[in-house]
Design a protein around this motif. Structure first.
Motif, PDB file in Angstrom:
ATOM      1  N   GLY A 152       1.787   4.557  -3.468  1.00 45.57           N
ATOM      2  CA  GLY A 152       1.649   6.362  -3.444  1.00 45.57           C
ATOM      3  C   GLY A 152       2.426   6.560  -2.916  1.00 45.57           C
ATOM      4  N   GLU A 153       3.500   6.070  -3.606  1.00 50.25           N
ATOM      5  CA  GLU A 153       5.249   6.504  -3.153  1.00 50.25           C
ATOM      6  C   GLU A 153       5.589   7.716  -4.223  1.00 50.25           C
ATOM      7  OE1 GLU A 153       6.748   7.202  -0.746  1.00 50.25           O
ATOM      8  OE2 GLU A 153       8.439   7.985  -0.902  1.00 50.25           O
ATOM      9  N   TYR A 154       6.127   8.491  -3.943  1.00 45.54           N
ATOM     10  CA  TYR A 154       6.292   9.602  -4.723  1.00 45.54           C
ATOM     11  C   TYR A 154       7.640   9.919  -4.728  1.00 45.54           C
ATOM     12  CZ  TYR A 154       6.381  13.834  -7.549  1.00 45.54           C
ATOM     13  OH  TYR A 154       6.491  15.010  -8.523  1.00 45.54           O
TER      14      TYR A 154
ATOM     15  N   SER B  98      -6.604   2.245  -2.343  1.00 39.66           N
ATOM     16  CA  SER B  98      -6.024   2.281  -0.640  1.00 39.66           C
ATOM     17  C   SER B  98      -6.889   1.778  -0.051  1.00 39.66           C
ATOM     18  CB  SER B  98      -5.599   3.336  -0.808  1.00 39.66           C
ATOM     19  OG  SER B  98      -5.061   3.982  -0.804  1.00 39.66           O
TER      20      SER B  98
ATOM     21  N   ALA C 253       1.116  -0.991   0.126  1.00 31.70           N
ATOM     22  CA  ALA C 253       0.022   0.168  -0.152  1.00 31.70           C
ATOM     23  C   ALA C 253       1.011   1.403  -0.386  1.00 31.70           C
ATOM     24  CB  ALA C 253      -0.694  -0.261   1.625  1.00 31.70           C
TER      25      ALA C 253
ATOM     26  N   MET D 218      -6.350   5.641  -7.270  1.00 37.41           N
ATOM     27  CA  MET D 218      -6.162   5.657  -6.033  1.00 37.41           C
ATOM     28  C   MET D 218      -5.867   5.437  -4.613  1.00 37.41           C
ATOM     29  SD  MET D 218      -2.319   6.988  -7.181  1.00 37.41           S
ATOM     30  CE  MET D 218      -1.347   6.324  -6.027  1.00 37.41           C
TER      31      MET D 218
ATOM     32  N   PRO E 270       1.511   8.139  -9.324  1.00 35.72           N
ATOM     33  CA  PRO E 270       1.400   9.533  -8.631  1.00 35.72           C
ATOM     34  C   PRO E 270       2.224  10.457  -9.124  1.00 35.72           C
ATOM     35  CG  PRO E 270       1.852   7.878  -7.050  1.00 35.72           C
ATOM     36  CD  PRO E 270       2.609   6.941  -8.165  1.00 35.72           C
TER      37      PRO E 270
END
Lengths: 277, 367, 301
Positions: free
Chosen positions: A210-212, A256, A206, A252, A230
């Protein structure tokens, strides 16, 4: 009789509850609802078009693929790390244990440039990989490396308490019944820590989706190749395509939610499992 | 400072915890609220303290009065009650001294350090824990924590002292000791005190008056002697000590139960009907031979002779279990054996009957 | 979803001889652990300081004389200085309401408080652009009243508040719940007011969990990149926080300066880990103390 409201002798419920709900609405709920409103402006066909354009599909493929692989690597090595930290003594262990949380504490931009420096073609590790023909930075592999870094603490920190709680007498019983260590691991240890392992895997996954910050430096950001979702949202925002960005953001958020549900499901299942044991 | 409880009810959802309770605690007395769990005794104590609000009953003049002053709407922190919690509720991040000083400090934040010190040390002397002022709650034994909780409550010079199961969490020997200590302390301080207990020995030994509660109602109020020897209801009869119960009848001024028939003048003018007959185990005489006096024949099933008295378990011919207590001396002269036949003669019985309007009447009978 | 960090003291379990692995296996596993962590943690961390000091100490120190770098440091401290206290107050208020009272929908409320952890940083920033940006729902009104939120300090603070929203609450709520309400009730019977009860009784009992939450949220507040990047506008010397400044310098191939600023953030991370470990240790001590009062389910009797 604990279910009855019995604490009204204490003051402050109205004040704190009112503040909590106002603050939650202003900071979280109302801003998040704009995602829904904006994407709704697109209509179903617009949403579908946004979500299925080739560039978006490629970004989804990379984001999910790299996230699953990274979470998988963390599942395997995170188990070994957690096991070593719980069961063995070795010099510097306390330090190593504390450092596991580094990816939480280190700003993602710093992780990003540091990983890029190390894994680029002239970096400390990238140089050796380059020599055998593996391009680490600016490739999907680079994305996976960054996501592995970012997900590492999740698996280790969910596994550690589970391994500590393992009743060692059960292992002794297994060995007294003639099982060797491999069999004990397979049949006794792994099944009991499986819920924790799955939870850790899911949490890492998870977070990776979302990591940017840590990814944008090492990925190279080539459209269709090393562009994550992202980043696509950011570039849509920069082109003032708010509706498109909102649609991607909403998708997104939905993912989640599904993951949150999955984690709750795992925990519910493991509690039921344990209650039955 | 007397406490007056008038028509107090308390419901939690559909559960009735207190049902129209009335109670007066005279100034300076030590009163026990005695009852099984769920009888409402702790709720009553918390309502008196102001930790719970009574459920309002429209049209009824209900309330709590401390010495004629209505405190029903006074919040807990202004009621000036000393409350000792069942699990002590000591402030775990404060040492013994700080726990004791808390009430003084919050009342007058600017009060002089020396005054507080003096008062707290005086209290620690009273509870005999002077040397432990700097210990934390986790470093104390259960009995010591209990005493600190009491000292903390007394520090603010409460009008009334309320104790919720004060000895409930302690082991048997410490309980005994603290019981006597509490009684001595009360005789010294004379603060009007109410304590909750489910232990009848505790209530009978320590209290000036005992309030027996059941299902949110007060069953009986009286001195320990009164409630033990003259129980007003069957519940009190059952709850205070062991008792043998028979189902019988009252007819024409005589009571019949088992194979016995006894004259019973108190019920001479009563309507005939069913009766419950109670006999305490120590209110019987055991004989190995019948001597013509009315008695119940029974077979000995068990003998417990390790104790101050010898306890017998017998079974009547009708199959009913019967308990008796006899002195060791008498037991030594009797040669009782398992399976042997004995004749059980009640010396004192108590009979409960239902009246026309279903009211219970009770009367004692000495034989 | 920073769910893995929580106040939890750890212990080594001593394996009985009968089920201990052979020495070779043990050291292979320890070796694997160290190699894996080196590859992903230690080497990149060392690289930050190596790259920063590559051209010598004076070049390193010179990086901090740049006014833009100083402005970035100031802005970062300011944003964290606002976001952390605000979320601390919220966390304590929410904990009091949730832990000390019974009400319907408590689980839903806890889930909603955790929600920001489940949102991608980029989305966290974007929602404020959608609301307050020039083309956002409130944009025209804000422009008419000459209020700028996006590409200015308020937007940066809002994004920072959002990403650090749950930290204090999620540490304090479970602890407060486990401590029950007995001590508060005792304080009330002793004449304490609501505030006195909170300050003197409740707060000291949860101070370590609170501090833990503050340390974690501070680290996140100072280090947040994605969310802040979306709302900041990257105006050099004005709306660049330290992480954003690192990015700009890096993209300009000014590596020494980029890694110099990054090294400050890395030191912050190391300090965070150190403090975190200290608090874990202190709270374990406090926990041992707390065993004085076993929390028992209250009963109505």
């Amino acid at each position: 009789m604990a279910r009855f409201k019995r604490h009204h002798a204490l003051p402050g419920f109205g004040l704190t509850m009112g503040f909590t709900l106002c603050y939650l609405s202003l900071i979280v709920l109302i801003p998040l609802s704009t995602l829904l409103l904006r994407s709704a402006g697109l209509g179903w066909s617009g949403l579908w078009q946004t979500a299925t354009s080739p560039r978006v599909l490629a970004a989804y493929k990379l984001t999910f693929g790299a996230s699953v692989i990274a979470a998988g690597i963390n599942g395997l090595f995170g188990f070994i790390v957690a096991w070593t930290l719980v069961r063995y003594r070795f010099p510097g262990k306390r330090f190593v244990d504390a450092m596991v949380d580094l990816p939480f504490a280190l700003p993602t931009a710093v992780s990003g440039i540091a990983l890029t420096a190390v894994y680029s073609a002239n970096g400390w590790i990238g140089r050796h990989l380059d020599a055998i023909g593996i391009k680490a930075a600016f490739s999907p592999l680079g994305v996976t490396i960054a996501l592995t870094f970012i997900g590492l603490p999740f698996v280790v920190r969910t596994l550690q308490p589970a391994l500590e709680d393992l009743d060692m007498e059960v292992e002794e019983a297994a060995s007294s019944l003639g099982a060797n260590r491999i069999q004990t691991l397979q049949r006794v240890i792994l099944p009991s820590v499986m819920p924790a392992l799955l939870t850790g895997f899911t949490l890492a996954f998870a977070r990776a989706i979302g990591e940017y910050g840590s990814v944008v430096f090492i990925s190279g950001n080539m459209p269709m190749k090393t562009e994550i979702v992202p980043l696509l949202i950011v570039s849509k925002l920069e082109q003032y395509d708010y509706a498109g960005a909102a649609a991607l953001g909403l998708s997104m958020l939905m993912i989640s939610f599904v993951i949150l549900l999955a984690i709750n499901g795992i925990q519910w299942w493991s509690q039921r499992h344990r209650a039955g044991a | 400072m007397s406490i007056e409880v008038q028509h107090i009810s308390k419901t939690f959802g559909s559960f009735v915890a207190l049902d129209d309770v009335n109670l007066t605690v005279p100034t300076g007395q030590l009163v026990a609220l005695l009852g099984p769990s769920g009888s409402g005794k702790t709720t009553l104590l918390r309502v008196i303290a102001g930790l719970e609000q009574a459920t309002p009953a429209p049209g009824i003049d209900s309330g709590i009065r401390f010495h004629d002053e209505d405190v029903s709407h006074t919040p807990v922190r202004h009621r000036k009650v000393g409350f000792v919690f069942q699990h002590y509720a000591l402030f775990r991040h404060m040492n013994v001294f700080e726990n004791g000083a808390f009430g003084l400090r919050v009342a007058r934040p600017r009060s002089r350090k020396l005054q507080i010190q003096e008062r707290v040390h005086q209290l620690l002397a009273l509870i005999q824990l002077e040397g432990l002022a700097h210990r934390y709650p986790s470093q104390l034994s259960g009995g010591q924590r209990q005493r600190v909780a009491l000292a903390r409550a007394l520090a603010v010079q409460p009008k009334v002292l309320l104790l919720d199961e004060p000895f409930g969490a302690l082991d048997a020997q410490v309980r005994q000791e603290l019981r006597r200590w509490l009684r001595r302390l009360h005789d010294q301080l004379h603060v009007t005190s109410v304590f909750v207990t489910h232990d009848q020995d505790e209530a009978l030994e320590v209290a000036d008056r005992v309030v027996v509660m059941n299902r949110g109602r007060v069953e009986q109020v009286g001195t320990p002697d009164e409630v033990f020897h003259h129980p007003a209801t069957e519940f009190v009869m059952h709850f205070l000590g062991q008792v043998n119960q028979f189902h019988g009848r009252v007819e024409e001024g005589r009571v019949r139960f088992g194979n016995l028939e006894l004259p019973f003048p108190q019920y001479a003018h009563n309507q005939d009907g069913a009766a419950r007959v109670f006999i305490r185990p120590h209110d019987v005489t055991i004989d190995t031979k019948t001597n013509g006096l009315p008695s119940i024949q029974a077979t000995i099933e068990r003998i417990h002779s390790a104790g101050a008295v010898v306890r017998l378990e017998m079974r009547t011919d009708a199959g009913q279990l019967l308990f008796a207590e006899i002195s060791q001396e008498r037991f030594a002269t009797m040669h009782l054996t398992y399976g042997g036949t004995v004749f059980v003669r009640p010396r004192h019985i108590r009979v409960f009957t239902d009246d026309y309007d279903n009211c219970t009447r009770s009367a004692p009978l000495s034989i | 979803m920073a769910g893995a960090a929580s106040l939890h003291a750890r212990a080594t379990i001593v394996q009985p001889r009968a089920i201990a692995e052979p020495k070779l296996v043990r050291w292979t596993l320890i070796g694997t652990t160290l190699a894996f962590l080196s590859l992903f943690l230690f080497v990149p961390l060392a690289a930050v300081f190596y790259e920063a000091l590559r051209k010598g100490l004076s070049a390193y120190l010179h990086s901090f004389t740049d006014p833009a770098a100083l402005a970035a440091i100031k802005l970062t401290l300011l944003a964290a200085g606002i976001a952390v206290p605000v979320n601390l107050v919220f966390g304590l208020a929410a904990s009091w309401a949730i832990a000390k009272f019974q009400f319907r929908g408590k689980h839903l409320l806890i889930t909603l408080i955790d929600l920001p952890f489940a949102v991608s940083p980029v989305v966290s920033g974007m929602i404020y652009v959608l609301l307050y940006g020039a083309n956002g729902y409130l944009g025209p009104w804000l422009i008419a009243h000459n209020v700028q939120i996006i590409f200015a300090l308020p937007g940066i603070v809002l994004a920072t508040v959002f990403v650090t929203f749950p930290f204090v609450a999620r540490e304090v709520i479970p602890l407060m719940q486990s401590q029950g309400t007995q001590e508060e009730q005792a304080a009330m019977t002793l004449g304490a007011s609501g505030w006195q009860t909170f300050w003197r009784v409740t707060l000291p009992g949860v101070k370590w969990a609170m501090l833990y939450g503050v340390i974690l949220s501070n680290a996140r507040a100072m280090g947040e990149f994605g969310a802040v990047s979306v709302v900041s506008g990257h105006i050099r010397g004005k709306t660049n926080t330290m992480p954003l400044h690192v990015e700009i310098l890096y993209n300009e191939y000014n590596f020494v300066a980029a890694f110099a600023v990054a090294s400050l953030l890395a030191l912050l991370a190391l300090a965070t880990l150190g403090l975190k470990t200290l608090v874990e240790w202190r709270s374990a001590v406090a926990l041992a103390q707390a065993e004085a009062n076993p929390v028992v389910q209250e009963k109505a009797s």
